[in-house]
Design a protein around this motif. Structure first.
Motif, short mmCIF file in Angstrom:
data_model
loop_
_atom_site.label_atom_id
_atom_site.label_comp_id
_atom_site.label_asym_id
_atom_site.label_seq_id
_atom_site.Cartn_x
_atom_site.Cartn_y
_atom_site.Cartn_z
N PHE A 104 0.61 -1.24 0.13
CA PHE A 104 0.01 0.07 0.01
C PHE A 104 0.93 1.48 0.09
CE2 PHE A 104 1.07 0.25 4.50
CZ PHE A 104 0.81 1.56 4.84
N GLU A 105 0.30 2.09 -0.62
CA GLU A 105 1.03 3.34 -0.68
C GLU A 105 0.16 4.63 -0.20
OE1 GLU A 105 2.35 4.13 -4.78
OE2 GLU A 105 3.53 2.42 -4.61
N SER A 106 -1.08 4.71 -0.30
CA SER A 106 -2.16 5.47 0.31
C SER A 106 -3.27 4.69 0.57
CB SER A 106 -2.35 6.61 -0.76
OG SER A 106 -2.99 6.21 -1.90
N ILE A 107 -4.02 5.22 1.59
CA ILE A 107 -5.14 4.70 2.10
C ILE A 107 -6.38 5.31 1.60
CG2 ILE A 107 -6.51 3.88 4.18
CD1 ILE A 107 -3.86 3.72 5.57
N GLN A 108 -7.10 4.86 0.79
CA GLN A 108 -8.54 5.30 0.71
C GLN A 108 -9.41 5.24 1.81
OE1 GLN A 108 -8.78 6.55 -2.51
NE2 GLN A 108 -11.04 7.26 -1.93
N PRO A 109 -9.89 6.37 2.32
CA PRO A 109 -10.58 6.22 3.72
C PRO A 109 -12.20 5.58 3.09
CG PRO A 109 -9.66 8.31 3.29
CD PRO A 109 -9.44 7.80 2.04
N PRO A 110 -12.33 4.75 4.02
CA PRO A 110 -13.74 3.91 3.78
C PRO A 110 -14.65 4.63 4.10
CG PRO A 110 -12.60 3.02 5.82
CD PRO A 110 -11.72 4.18 5.11
N ALA A 111 -16.19 4.59 3.42
CA ALA A 111 -17.23 5.38 4.15
C ALA A 111 -17.69 4.50 5.14
CB ALA A 111 -18.37 5.20 2.86
N LEU A 112 -17.63 5.18 6.59
CA LEU A 112 -18.04 4.52 7.62
C LEU A 112 -19.30 5.19 8.24
CD1 LEU A 112 -14.64 4.90 9.16
CD2 LEU A 112 -15.53 2.84 8.17
N THR A 113 -20.30 4.37 8.76
CA THR A 113 -21.37 4.72 9.62
C THR A 113 -21.08 4.22 10.88
OG1 THR A 113 -22.65 2.83 9.00
CG2 THR A 113 -22.65 4.69 7.58
N GLU A 114 -21.94 4.39 12.07
CA GLU A 114 -21.96 3.78 13.14
C GLU A 114 -22.26 2.30 13.15
OE1 GLU A 114 -24.01 5.41 16.41
OE2 GLU A 114 -22.94 7.52 16.13
N LYS A 115 -22.76 1.78 12.18
CA LYS A 115 -23.01 0.47 11.86
C LYS A 115 -21.99 -0.25 11.04
CE LYS A 115 -27.17 -1.43 12.46
NZ LYS A 115 -28.24 -2.01 12.34
N THR A 116 -20.90 0.28 10.79
CA THR A 116 -19.74 -0.19 10.32
C THR A 116 -18.88 -0.89 11.17
OG1 THR A 116 -20.07 1.23 8.39
CG2 THR A 116 -17.96 0.17 8.57
N LEU A 117 -18.34 -2.09 11.08
CA LEU A 117 -17.11 -2.57 11.75
C LEU A 117 -16.01 -2.91 11.06
CD1 LEU A 117 -16.34 -4.35 14.42
CD2 LEU A 117 -17.33 -6.53 13.14
N ILE A 118 -14.90 -2.34 11.73
CA ILE A 118 -13.51 -2.54 10.76
C ILE A 118 -13.02 -3.54 11.53
CG2 ILE A 118 -11.22 -1.06 10.34
CD1 ILE A 118 -13.62 0.21 8.79
N GLY A 119 -12.03 -4.09 10.68
CA GLY A 119 -11.36 -5.19 11.27
C GLY A 119 -9.77 -5.20 10.69
#
Length: 350
Positions: free
Chosen positions: A43-58
């Protein structure tokens, strides 16, 4: 389910962490959740994910030197800040099996450090799960036999499914904290591995004349640590010893050089270090170093850099000499990975 979307970032050398991430994805999809599996190789850059309070990141990653690999830590460090988003961490570590007893690996800082980093970025850690998939560090031991690997995999599939079901339903899980006292005790080893050990191990891999320059190791290296120098693969200090190149090599040309590693350690302890001490004594500096805690630590750091310089010079010379058949044979026959009993690791297919 508490969530409607699960995003899983993973780094994997030989495939264990990747398979664990896939098991989580499968369980989430079986529960009707939208899932996204993202490999963080190169990876060289991170594309910010679309997040809501019902999103779980792992975050799923192997354990290297009782810590997450530098690539995974760098990724988490660069991950965007947020508020009120739940996250989990799963680290695979070297599991073994003795008769019918499954033996756990050790996490060290592989859970605690990324958890602190994510908390500082505003994430809520809802689950921390170590997973004892088969140990596959070929510099230390050959791959476990297929029967043992299959048994460990079957056990871990159930662990991951149970862990994921509970996590998705909103139950918190901090299994990684059960070994926290031991993990903290191992902190000095974790630090030493990070500042010295991983660079030393990066120089214990080399390609013999069995190499057909297919470039697979270069193209598949997750950290771009391998390049072609004088027509032969060359491992830089960026290598994280994930063993992907060793397992992917179809000609078994890539060797884990136990003999060369033993030579480096012996020369450092028996020759270089005593010569440096003798020089310091002649310059009347040695007694001054012994009097102060600060100068002792500084001297230890200087020793570490001298050792790494010695490793680099010797590896560079060896890489040049590998063009000669005589040196190829010496390296091949002093490397345990040359022999068939030191088999490569291949995880079961999901």
């Amino acid at each position: 389910m508490k969530y409607d979307k699960v995003i899983i970032y993973y780094f994997s050398g030989t495939g264990n962490a990747k398979n664990a991430a896939k098991w989580i994805q499968k369980t989430a999809e079986e529960n009707g959740l939208e899932t996204q599996l993202i490999n963080i190789d190169r990876f060289e850059s991170i594309q910010p994910p679309a997040l809501t309070e019902k999103t779980l990141i792992g975050f799923c990653s192997p354990t290297h030197g009782f810590n997450l690999p530098p690539l995974a830590l760098k990724f988490i460090q660069k991950f965007p800040k947020t508020k009120k988003i739940d996250a989990f961490i799963l680290n695979t570590r070297g599991g073994l099996k003795l008769f019918k007893l499954f033996l756990p690996g050790i996490s060290g800082m592989a859970q605690l450090l990324p958890a602190i980093m994510l908390c500082l970025k505003g994430y809520r850690i809802v689950a921390m799960q170590p997973l004892d998939l088969p140990s596959n560090w070929l510099i230390l031991h050959p791959s476990l036999n297929k029967k043992t690997v299959d048994a460990i995999y079957n056990r871990c599939r159930g662990i991951v499914k149970n862990f994921t079901q509970k996590m998705l339903s909103g139950k918190k899980n901090y299994n990684a904290l059960f070994t926290l006292p031991l993990d903290i005790i191992l902190l000095p080893i974790t630090v030493l591995y990070y500042i010295i050990g991983r660079f030393f191990l990066a120089k214990t891999l080399i390609a013999t004349d069995a190499c057909d320059t297919c470039m697979k190791c270069i193209l598949q290296c997750p950290v771009k640590a391998i390049s072609l120098v004088n027509g032969r693969p060359y491992w830089s200090f960026k290598c994280e010893s994930c063993m992907r190149c060793v397992n992917a090599c179809h000609t078994r040309a890539i060797e884990t050089m136990q003999g060369f590693a033993a030579y480096l350690i012996f020369m450092s302890l028996a020759v270089i270090s005593p010569l440096l001490i003798l020089l310091l004594k002649n310059l009347d500096f040695y007694e001054q170093i012994q009097r102060s805690w600060f100068t002792q630590k500084t001297w230890a750091l200087v020793n570490a850099f001298i050792f790494l310089a010695f490793v680099f010079i010797n590896y560079h010379i060896l890489h040049y000499l590998m063009r000669y058949r005589f040196f190829n044979k010496i390296i091949a026959y002093t490397s345990l990975s040359k022999y068939k009993f030191w088999n490569r690791y291949h995880p079961p297919k999901n």
